[in-house]
Scaffold this motif. Sequence first.
Motif, mmCIF file in Angstrom:
data_model
loop_
_atom_site.group_PDB
_atom_site.id
_atom_site.type_symbol
_atom_site.label_atom_id
_atom_site.label_comp_id
_atom_site.label_asym_id
_atom_site.label_seq_id
_atom_site.Cartn_x
_atom_site.Cartn_y
_atom_site.Cartn_z
ATOM 1 N N PHE A 3 -41.230 15.225 5.437
ATOM 2 C CA PHE A 3 -40.552 16.501 4.663
ATOM 3 C C PHE A 3 -41.813 17.302 3.882
ATOM 4 O O PHE A 3 -41.563 18.474 3.850
ATOM 5 C CB PHE A 3 -39.603 16.633 4.019
ATOM 6 N N SER A 4 -42.889 16.544 3.472
ATOM 7 C CA SER A 4 -43.439 16.794 2.251
ATOM 8 C C SER A 4 -45.283 17.582 3.830
ATOM 9 O O SER A 4 -45.559 18.816 2.926
ATOM 10 C CB SER A 4 -44.494 16.274 1.805
ATOM 11 N N LEU A 6 -44.341 19.301 6.369
ATOM 12 C CA LEU A 6 -43.644 20.555 6.937
ATOM 13 C C LEU A 6 -43.814 21.113 5.142
ATOM 14 O O LEU A 6 -44.421 22.057 5.861
ATOM 15 C CB LEU A 6 -42.739 20.141 7.695
ATOM 16 N N PHE A 7 -43.590 21.295 4.463
ATOM 17 C CA PHE A 7 -43.489 21.987 2.775
ATOM 18 C C PHE A 7 -44.894 22.414 2.917
ATOM 19 O O PHE A 7 -45.217 23.703 2.634
ATOM 20 C CB PHE A 7 -42.984 20.778 1.777
ATOM 21 N N SER A 8 -45.890 21.435 3.284
ATOM 22 C CA SER A 8 -47.582 21.856 2.797
ATOM 23 C C SER A 8 -47.586 23.471 4.143
ATOM 24 O O SER A 8 -48.717 23.765 3.390
ATOM 25 C CB SER A 8 -48.660 20.918 2.570
ATOM 26 N N VAL A 10 -46.007 24.705 6.254
ATOM 27 C CA VAL A 10 -45.219 25.959 5.619
ATOM 28 C C VAL A 10 -45.956 27.106 4.446
ATOM 29 O O VAL A 10 -46.143 28.537 4.820
ATOM 30 C CB VAL A 10 -43.876 26.038 5.562
ATOM 31 N N PHE A 11 -45.284 26.154 3.634
ATOM 32 C CA PHE A 11 -47.160 26.834 1.659
ATOM 33 C C PHE A 11 -47.725 27.614 2.549
ATOM 34 O O PHE A 11 -48.160 28.237 2.261
ATOM 35 C CB PHE A 11 -47.158 25.613 0.810
ATOM 36 N N CYS A 14 -47.748 30.101 5.306
ATOM 37 C CA CYS A 14 -46.816 31.499 4.238
ATOM 38 C C CYS A 14 -48.585 31.994 3.265
ATOM 39 O O CYS A 14 -48.860 33.643 3.228
ATOM 40 C CB CYS A 14 -46.378 31.284 3.520
#
Length: 44
Positions: A3-4, A6-8, A10-11, A14
């Motif tokens: 999850f981390s 994926l979050f990184s 995407v961040f 963006c």
Amino acid sequence: MDFSALFSAVFISCFVFSLTVYSVYLGFGPGSEELRDPFEEHED
């Protein structure tokens, strides 16, 4: 995928996209008439 990670991803994606959109807005947006072109100023 973690999850981390994926979050990184995407961040960062963006952030890069928004920076690109903001740069295009500054270059071609409403304030672009006030920008100077150094190549036009020094033409021979």
